[in-house]
Design a protein around this motif. Structure first.
Motif, PDB file in Angstrom:
ATOM      1  N   THR A  50      29.636  -6.778 -16.410  1.00  0.00           N
ATOM      2  CA  THR A  50      29.425  -5.728 -15.417  1.00  0.00           C
ATOM      3  C   THR A  50      30.745  -5.060 -15.035  1.00  0.00           C
ATOM      4  O   THR A  50      30.812  -3.868 -14.799  1.00  0.00           O
ATOM      5  N   ILE A 124      33.598  -5.710  -8.437  1.00  0.00           N
ATOM      6  CA  ILE A 124      32.329  -5.060  -8.799  1.00  0.00           C
ATOM      7  C   ILE A 124      31.775  -4.309  -7.592  1.00  0.00           C
ATOM      8  O   ILE A 124      31.323  -3.166  -7.703  1.00  0.00           O
ATOM      9  N   HIS A 128      30.973  -0.283  -7.249  1.00  0.00           N
ATOM     10  CA  HIS A 128      29.603   0.184  -7.058  1.00  0.00           C
ATOM     11  C   HIS A 128      29.326   0.779  -5.688  1.00  0.00           C
ATOM     12  O   HIS A 128      28.260   1.331  -5.458  1.00  0.00           O
ATOM     13  N   GLY A 130      28.798   3.076  -2.845  1.00  0.00           N
ATOM     14  CA  GLY A 130      28.521   4.509  -2.885  1.00  0.00           C
ATOM     15  C   GLY A 130      28.684   5.160  -1.527  1.00  0.00           C
ATOM     16  O   GLY A 130      29.387   6.153  -1.380  1.00  0.00           O
ATOM     17  N   THR A 220      20.933 -11.176  -7.292  1.00  0.00           N
ATOM     18  CA  THR A 220      21.230  -9.921  -7.971  1.00  0.00           C
ATOM     19  C   THR A 220      20.526  -9.886  -9.330  1.00  0.00           C
ATOM     20  O   THR A 220      20.408 -10.904 -10.008  1.00  0.00           O
ATOM     21  N   ARG A 246      19.377  -1.020 -12.842  1.00  0.00           N
ATOM     22  CA  ARG A 246      20.136  -1.263 -14.062  1.00  0.00           C
ATOM     23  C   ARG A 246      20.310  -2.736 -14.311  1.00  0.00           C
ATOM     24  O   ARG A 246      20.360  -3.533 -13.378  1.00  0.00           O
ATOM     25  N   ARG A 248      22.522  -4.767 -14.591  1.00  0.00           N
ATOM     26  CA  ARG A 248      23.874  -5.210 -14.305  1.00  0.00           C
ATOM     27  C   ARG A 248      23.857  -5.779 -12.897  1.00  0.00           C
ATOM     28  O   ARG A 248      22.931  -5.514 -12.126  1.00  0.00           O
ATOM     29  N   HIS A 251      23.941  -3.838  -8.610  1.00  0.00           N
ATOM     30  CA  HIS A 251      23.776  -2.405  -8.804  1.00  0.00           C
ATOM     31  C   HIS A 251      23.537  -1.726  -7.454  1.00  0.00           C
ATOM     32  O   HIS A 251      24.032  -0.639  -7.208  1.00  0.00           O
ATOM     33  N   THR A 252      22.759  -2.374  -6.617  1.00  0.00           N
ATOM     34  CA  THR A 252      22.435  -1.784  -5.317  1.00  0.00           C
ATOM     35  C   THR A 252      23.334  -2.353  -4.233  1.00  0.00           C
ATOM     36  O   THR A 252      23.397  -3.555  -4.068  1.00  0.00           O
TER      37      THR A 252
END
Ligand code: GTP
Ligand code: MG
Length: 439
Positions: A50, A124, A128, A130, A220, A246, A248, A251-252
């Motif tokens: 990832t 990670i 990720h 956002g 996850t 996804r 990986r 992701h969220t």
């Protein structure tokens, strides 16, 4: 198989398991771990995939407890050095959180940068994040983790020229000192408080709507976002942008809330950040505000990847339960959803049903079992509803429309005085209709 079975600590070098295509990966990791019997390094490899790091070898020492000074025992450290050379690794990644002392000693002995599991997970998250809030939370977690271990960390990361462990606050800290880091932490906390303030406003709005809330929680990659999409496609209303899915890890990061309609009644459904074994404490703290969504939900649907081998499933289940305890949601009503059932044979499904008689087998992917899951959610939330017997004047069309909106199916009978209505509405909204109540 690309790696040898390392039960005895043998190391395989060979082709890089390049996560980013065929070209030689910039970061080539030798994974190390001191593990009790049974565990393996597959999850760390997933995390690294990832993070875009190639795994070029692994070395496991079977021991109950890591060595206090060097994590691996002295003999194994020497073995790791040879192994790293043999597989041309430029990075050592450890499957545990290392103490500053262990990390420093290992780096000295091995002559390579050493990164631990916590750093990988933080990295990670940093990649990720956002939303503004998510970014602040991750930066805070990274700073706090690095604060505790300020030392020559940044020099080796400079040598590597970016990559894992270097995103986020790392670069700025190279030339700064503890005091600056502390100031930054204080500033981040203030900004988070501020953002949280706006979140509280948003939540207040939602609470005004006062709909019963379901949170999807789980390890996850269990399929939480896929399930949110599937449930809202089946029971939602109107077209909404899908939540990203996804294969990986993590992701969220930002919670998403959608409306779900069961028997026509609206509920709120929230997708949340995934959990993992050895989830860094700094992250749990930093995400406390986000995780509040989970704490406040009337029902937690624990999504578990039923296609994982039994041992791994148990580890994942315990990790989730432990994290729920930690965030103060240990006592919340729980419903277990065994997801990815499409990947199982009939026999495996039967075994799971026997083992978890209260759980619901579903496939967010194919949609199988969603109906039963919807029914179970409804049943678990029945206590959040109140039955009303009302007489609504014909002139009050607005109240009737609102009743339909909140209660879904409504049984009604037209009488001379008005409409006699029997309806189930969210208890917290029942007050609105009190003036129409009939004895
Ligand atoms: N075969 C199968 N695959 C599934 C199912 N549900 C989810 N997946 C896959 O599992 C992977 C992870 O799904 P997500 O929905 O992103 O998982 P998540 O729990 O939200 O993961 P994070 O947000 O990373 O914590 C994706 O590749 C999905 O396509 C299912 O029922 N069957
Ligand atoms: Mg997700």
């Amino acid at each position: 198989m690309e790696w040898s079975d390392n039960a005895h600590g043998a190391v395989s070098g060979g082709a890089a398991r390049a996560a980013n295509g065929s070209q030689r990966a910039r970061q080539r990791a030798l994974c190390i771990a001191a593990l009790p019997e049974g565990d393996d390094l597959s999850e760390l490899a997933e995390l690294l995939r990832t993070a875009g790091v190639a795994v070029v070898g692994e070395l496991v020492q079977r021991r109950e407890r890591p060595h206090p000074n060097t994590y691996l025992g002295p003999g194994k450290v020497a073995e790791a050095k040879t192994a790293a050379q043999a597989c041309d690794a430029n990075l050592i990644v450890c499957d545990d959180e290392l103490s500053a002392r262990q990390e420093r000693n290992l780096e000295q002995e091995l002559g390579l940068p050493v990164v631990d599991r916590t750093t990988v997970i933080l990295d990670i998250f940093a990649a990720h994040a956002g939303s503004a809030e998510g970014k602040l939370q991750v930066e805070l977690a990274q700073l706090e983790y690095n604060m505790a271990r300020m030392r020559g960390l940044w020099s080796h990361l400079e040598r590597l020229g970016g990559g894992i462990g270097t995103r986020g606050p790392g670069e700025t800290q190279i030339e700064t000192d503890r005091r600056l880091a502390r100031n930054r932490i204080a500033a981040l906390r203030r900004r988070l408080e501020h953002v949280k303030g706006t979140r509280a406003v948003q939540r207040a709005e939602r609470e005004r709507a006062a709909l019963p809330t379901v949170a999807l929680v789980g390890y996850t990659n269990a399929g939480k976002s896929t399930l949110l999409n599937a449930l809202t496609a089946a029971y939602g209303r109107g077209a909404r942008a899908e939540v990203g899915v996804r294969d990986r890890l993590f992701h969220t990061l930002d919670p998403t809330t959608r409306t779900l309609r069961l028997s026509g009644r609206p509920y709120l459904l929230t997708d949340t950040v995934g959990f993992i074994s050895k989830l860094p404490h700094q992250l749990v703290d930093a995400f406390a505000a986000t995780l509040e969504e989970t704490r406040r939900a009337e029902l937690l649907v624990h999504v578990l990847d039923a296609s994982a081998p039994e041992a791994k499933r148990e580890i994942m289940q315990h990790a989730v339960e432990g994290t729920l305890e930690e965030i103060g949601a240990g006592e919340s009503p729980r419903l277990l959803a065994l997801n990815k059932a499409d990947l199982l044979g009939e026999q495996a499904r039967d075994e799971l049903r026997l083992r978890h008689p209260d759980a619901v087998l579903v496939s967010a992917g194919t949609g199988a079992g969603l109906e039963r899951l919807g029914e179970r959610i409804e049943r678990e939330l029945a206590h959040t509803l109140r039955a009303l017997d009302l007489l609504v004047p014909y002139a009050d069309g607005g109240s009737l429309a609102e009743l339909h909106e909140l209660a879904g199916e409504v049984s009604r009978e037209d009488t001379a005085e008005g409409v006699r209505v029997h309806a189930l509405v969210p208890a917290r909204l029942a007050e609105r209709f009190a003036k129409f109540a009939v004895a």
